[in-house]
Design a protein around this motif. Structure first.
Motif, PDB file in Angstrom:
ATOM      1  N   ASP A 112     -53.702 -46.512 -18.560  1.00 43.07           N
ATOM      2  CA  ASP A 112     -52.302 -46.816 -18.840  1.00 43.07           C
ATOM      3  C   ASP A 112     -51.454 -46.475 -17.621  1.00 43.07           C
ATOM      4  OD1 ASP A 112     -53.542 -46.001 -21.568  1.00 43.07           O
ATOM      5  OD2 ASP A 112     -51.721 -47.080 -22.105  1.00 43.07           O
ATOM      6  N   THR A 113     -50.242 -47.021 -17.599  1.00 42.06           N
ATOM      7  CA  THR A 113     -49.273 -46.699 -16.564  1.00 42.06           C
ATOM      8  C   THR A 113     -47.977 -46.291 -17.231  1.00 42.06           C
ATOM      9  OG1 THR A 113     -50.233 -48.269 -15.004  1.00 42.06           O
ATOM     10  CG2 THR A 113     -47.939 -47.627 -14.622  1.00 42.06           C
ATOM     11  N   LEU A 114     -47.354 -45.228 -16.736  1.00 38.91           N
ATOM     12  CA  LEU A 114     -46.058 -44.767 -17.222  1.00 38.91           C
ATOM     13  C   LEU A 114     -45.187 -44.469 -16.014  1.00 38.91           C
ATOM     14  CD1 LEU A 114     -44.110 -43.799 -19.448  1.00 38.91           C
ATOM     15  CD2 LEU A 114     -45.219 -41.549 -19.281  1.00 38.91           C
ATOM     16  N   LEU A 115     -44.049 -45.160 -15.927  1.00 40.03           N
ATOM     17  CA  LEU A 115     -43.071 -44.928 -14.873  1.00 40.03           C
ATOM     18  C   LEU A 115     -41.805 -44.419 -15.528  1.00 40.03           C
ATOM     19  CD1 LEU A 115     -43.575 -48.264 -12.932  1.00 40.03           C
ATOM     20  CD2 LEU A 115     -44.600 -46.053 -12.414  1.00 40.03           C
ATOM     21  N   VAL A 116     -41.292 -43.263 -15.064  1.00 40.66           N
ATOM     22  CA  VAL A 116     -40.125 -42.637 -15.695  1.00 40.66           C
ATOM     23  C   VAL A 116     -39.086 -42.335 -14.618  1.00 40.66           C
ATOM     24  CG1 VAL A 116     -39.295 -40.701 -17.079  1.00 40.66           C
ATOM     25  CG2 VAL A 116     -41.620 -41.566 -17.417  1.00 40.66           C
ATOM     26  N   ARG A 117     -37.834 -42.728 -14.885  1.00 40.93           N
ATOM     27  CA  ARG A 117     -36.725 -42.398 -13.990  1.00 40.93           C
ATOM     28  C   ARG A 117     -36.127 -41.065 -14.406  1.00 40.93           C
ATOM     29  NH1 ARG A 117     -33.257 -47.867 -13.889  1.00 40.93           N
ATOM     30  NH2 ARG A 117     -32.112 -46.592 -15.358  1.00 40.93           N
ATOM     31  N   GLN A 118     -35.345 -40.474 -13.513  1.00 42.53           N
ATOM     32  CA  GLN A 118     -34.706 -39.189 -13.800  1.00 42.53           C
ATOM     33  C   GLN A 118     -33.805 -39.246 -15.020  1.00 42.53           C
ATOM     34  OE1 GLN A 118     -32.826 -38.149 -10.061  1.00 42.53           O
ATOM     35  NE2 GLN A 118     -34.559 -36.880  -9.471  1.00 42.53           N
ATOM     36  N   ASP A 119     -33.209 -40.400 -15.307  1.00 43.11           N
ATOM     37  CA  ASP A 119     -32.313 -40.509 -16.461  1.00 43.11           C
ATOM     38  C   ASP A 119     -33.076 -40.724 -17.766  1.00 43.11           C
ATOM     39  OD1 ASP A 119     -33.137 -43.163 -16.385  1.00 43.11           O
ATOM     40  OD2 ASP A 119     -31.133 -43.981 -15.998  1.00 43.11           O
ATOM     41  N   GLY A 120     -34.417 -40.736 -17.730  1.00 40.46           N
ATOM     42  CA  GLY A 120     -35.231 -40.877 -18.932  1.00 40.46           C
ATOM     43  C   GLY A 120     -35.667 -42.305 -19.224  1.00 40.46           C
ATOM     44  N   ALA A 121     -35.100 -43.281 -18.548  1.00 42.50           N
ATOM     45  CA  ALA A 121     -35.538 -44.669 -18.738  1.00 42.50           C
ATOM     46  C   ALA A 121     -36.994 -44.779 -18.284  1.00 42.50           C
ATOM     47  CB  ALA A 121     -34.657 -45.620 -17.945  1.00 42.50           C
ATOM     48  N   SER A 122     -37.776 -45.602 -18.970  1.00 42.35           N
ATOM     49  CA  SER A 122     -39.192 -45.697 -18.617  1.00 42.35           C
ATOM     50  C   SER A 122     -39.751 -47.080 -18.916  1.00 42.35           C
ATOM     51  CB  SER A 122     -40.005 -44.649 -19.388  1.00 42.35           C
ATOM     52  OG  SER A 122     -39.980 -44.928 -20.775  1.00 42.35           O
ATOM     53  N   LEU A 123     -40.863 -47.368 -18.282  1.00 42.53           N
ATOM     54  CA  LEU A 123     -41.695 -48.526 -18.572  1.00 42.53           C
ATOM     55  C   LEU A 123     -43.122 -48.016 -18.700  1.00 42.53           C
ATOM     56  CD1 LEU A 123     -40.536 -51.320 -16.069  1.00 42.53           C
ATOM     57  CD2 LEU A 123     -40.194 -51.275 -18.545  1.00 42.53           C
ATOM     58  N   GLN A 124     -43.831 -48.527 -19.700  1.00 47.30           N
ATOM     59  CA  GLN A 124     -45.217 -48.131 -19.917  1.00 47.30           C
ATOM     60  C   GLN A 124     -46.015 -49.375 -20.269  1.00 47.30           C
ATOM     61  OE1 GLN A 124     -45.729 -45.228 -23.000  1.00 47.30           O
ATOM     62  NE2 GLN A 124     -47.928 -45.098 -22.724  1.00 47.30           N
ATOM     63  N   TRP A 125     -47.269 -49.451 -19.773  1.00 49.71           N
ATOM     64  CA  TRP A 125     -48.137 -50.540 -20.177  1.00 49.71           C
ATOM     65  C   TRP A 125     -49.576 -50.088 -20.197  1.00 49.71           C
ATOM     66  CZ3 TRP A 125     -45.145 -50.820 -15.729  1.00 49.71           C
ATOM     67  CH2 TRP A 125     -45.806 -50.833 -14.507  1.00 49.71           C
ATOM     68  N   ALA A 126     -50.416 -50.857 -20.917  1.00 48.30           N
ATOM     69  CA  ALA A 126     -51.801 -50.481 -21.172  1.00 48.30           C
ATOM     70  C   ALA A 126     -52.750 -51.056 -20.129  1.00 48.30           C
ATOM     71  CB  ALA A 126     -52.214 -50.930 -22.570  1.00 48.30           C
ATOM     72  N   ASP A 127     -52.412 -50.871 -18.869  1.00 47.51           N
ATOM     73  CA  ASP A 127     -53.258 -51.267 -17.741  1.00 47.51           C
ATOM     74  C   ASP A 127     -53.077 -50.218 -16.656  1.00 47.51           C
ATOM     75  OD1 ASP A 127     -54.111 -54.081 -18.480  1.00 47.51           O
ATOM     76  OD2 ASP A 127     -51.933 -54.336 -18.533  1.00 47.51           O
ATOM     77  N   PRO A 128     -54.102 -49.994 -15.827  1.00 50.23           N
ATOM     78  CA  PRO A 128     -53.896 -49.098 -14.684  1.00 50.23           C
ATOM     79  C   PRO A 128     -52.885 -49.708 -13.721  1.00 50.23           C
ATOM     80  CG  PRO A 128     -56.076 -50.093 -14.611  1.00 50.23           C
ATOM     81  CD  PRO A 128     -55.451 -50.530 -15.888  1.00 50.23           C
ATOM     82  N   LEU A 129     -52.159 -48.879 -13.012  1.00 50.03           N
ATOM     83  CA  LEU A 129     -51.143 -49.353 -12.077  1.00 50.03           C
ATOM     84  C   LEU A 129     -51.753 -50.256 -11.006  1.00 50.03           C
ATOM     85  CD1 LEU A 129     -48.199 -49.294 -11.144  1.00 50.03           C
ATOM     86  CD2 LEU A 129     -48.717 -47.187  -9.895  1.00 50.03           C
ATOM     87  N   PHE A 130     -52.893 -49.857 -10.462  1.00 49.38           N
ATOM     88  CA  PHE A 130     -53.561 -50.632  -9.419  1.00 49.38           C
ATOM     89  C   PHE A 130     -54.890 -51.166  -9.949  1.00 49.38           C
ATOM     90  CE2 PHE A 130     -51.068 -47.386  -7.112  1.00 49.38           C
ATOM     91  CZ  PHE A 130     -50.172 -48.245  -6.507  1.00 49.38           C
ATOM     92  N   VAL A 131     -55.169 -52.440  -9.719  1.00 50.54           N
ATOM     93  CA  VAL A 131     -56.408 -53.074 -10.144  1.00 50.54           C
ATOM     94  C   VAL A 131     -57.562 -52.473  -9.343  1.00 50.54           C
ATOM     95  CG1 VAL A 131     -57.654 -55.272 -10.275  1.00 50.54           C
ATOM     96  CG2 VAL A 131     -55.187 -55.196 -10.728  1.00 50.54           C
ATOM     97  N   ALA A 132     -58.645 -52.132 -10.030  1.00 52.35           N
ATOM     98  CA  ALA A 132     -59.789 -51.485  -9.389  1.00 52.35           C
ATOM     99  C   ALA A 132     -60.253 -52.264  -8.163  1.00 52.35           C
ATOM    100  CB  ALA A 132     -60.943 -51.347 -10.378  1.00 52.35           C
ATOM    101  N   GLY A 133     -60.456 -51.552  -7.058  1.00 52.43           N
ATOM    102  CA  GLY A 133     -60.994 -52.139  -5.844  1.00 52.43           C
ATOM    103  C   GLY A 133     -59.992 -52.853  -4.962  1.00 52.43           C
ATOM    104  N   THR A 134     -58.709 -52.890  -5.343  1.00 54.27           N
ATOM    105  CA  THR A 134     -57.744 -53.662  -4.555  1.00 54.27           C
ATOM    106  C   THR A 134     -56.850 -52.805  -3.670  1.00 54.27           C
ATOM    107  OG1 THR A 134     -56.073 -53.623  -6.301  1.00 54.27           O
ATOM    108  CG2 THR A 134     -57.627 -55.473  -6.300  1.00 54.27           C
ATOM    109  N   LEU A 135     -56.667 -51.557  -3.993  1.00 55.19           N
ATOM    110  CA  LEU A 135     -55.697 -50.737  -3.289  1.00 55.19           C
ATOM    111  C   LEU A 135     -56.025 -50.592  -1.809  1.00 55.19           C
ATOM    112  CD1 LEU A 135     -53.092 -49.187  -3.569  1.00 55.19           C
ATOM    113  CD2 LEU A 135     -54.426 -47.167  -4.158  1.00 55.19           C
TER     114      LEU A 135
END
Length: 102
Positions: A7-30
């Motif tokens: 999963d990926t969770l991105l959170v701003r200081q004000d508490g706003a966030s986005l979350q999704w059920a995938d890793p942030l970076f696709v395996a082998g691409t970074l």
């Protein structure tokens, strides 16, 4: 980096966030430096579901001094308008988040 992430969770200081059920970076691409994009369903802190595109690259022919990362509304597209900032749209159109290395 994040090899076992599910999963990926991105959170701003004000508490706003986005979350999704995938890793942030696709395996082998970074570390390959290849430009990579994928579409996923993200969930905001208030429970709203939104379709987003995630794109990133460290390709030295497509970035300036490092890497480039962006998250946009799925209705939009990455314009690739600037060769130094591959995943940043002009005037940040449709962006939820972007990062430039320069």
């Amino acid at each position: 980096l994040l090899q076992g992430a599910t999963d990926t969770l991105l959170v701003r200081q004000d508490g706003a966030s986005l979350q999704w059920a995938d890793p942030l970076f696709v395996a082998g691409t970074l570390y390959s430096q290849a430009p990579t994009e994928y579409t996923t369903t993200a969930y905001s802190a208030n429970g709203t579901n939104i379709m987003v595109k995630v794109g990133y690259t460290a390709d030295p022919t497509k970035t300036k001094n490092g890497g480039d990362f962006g998250i946009i509304e799925v209705a939009g597209s990455f314009s690739h308008y600037n060769p130094d900032w591959h995943y940043t749209n002009m005037a940040c159109a449709d962006h939820y988040l972007y990062s430039l290395s320069n």
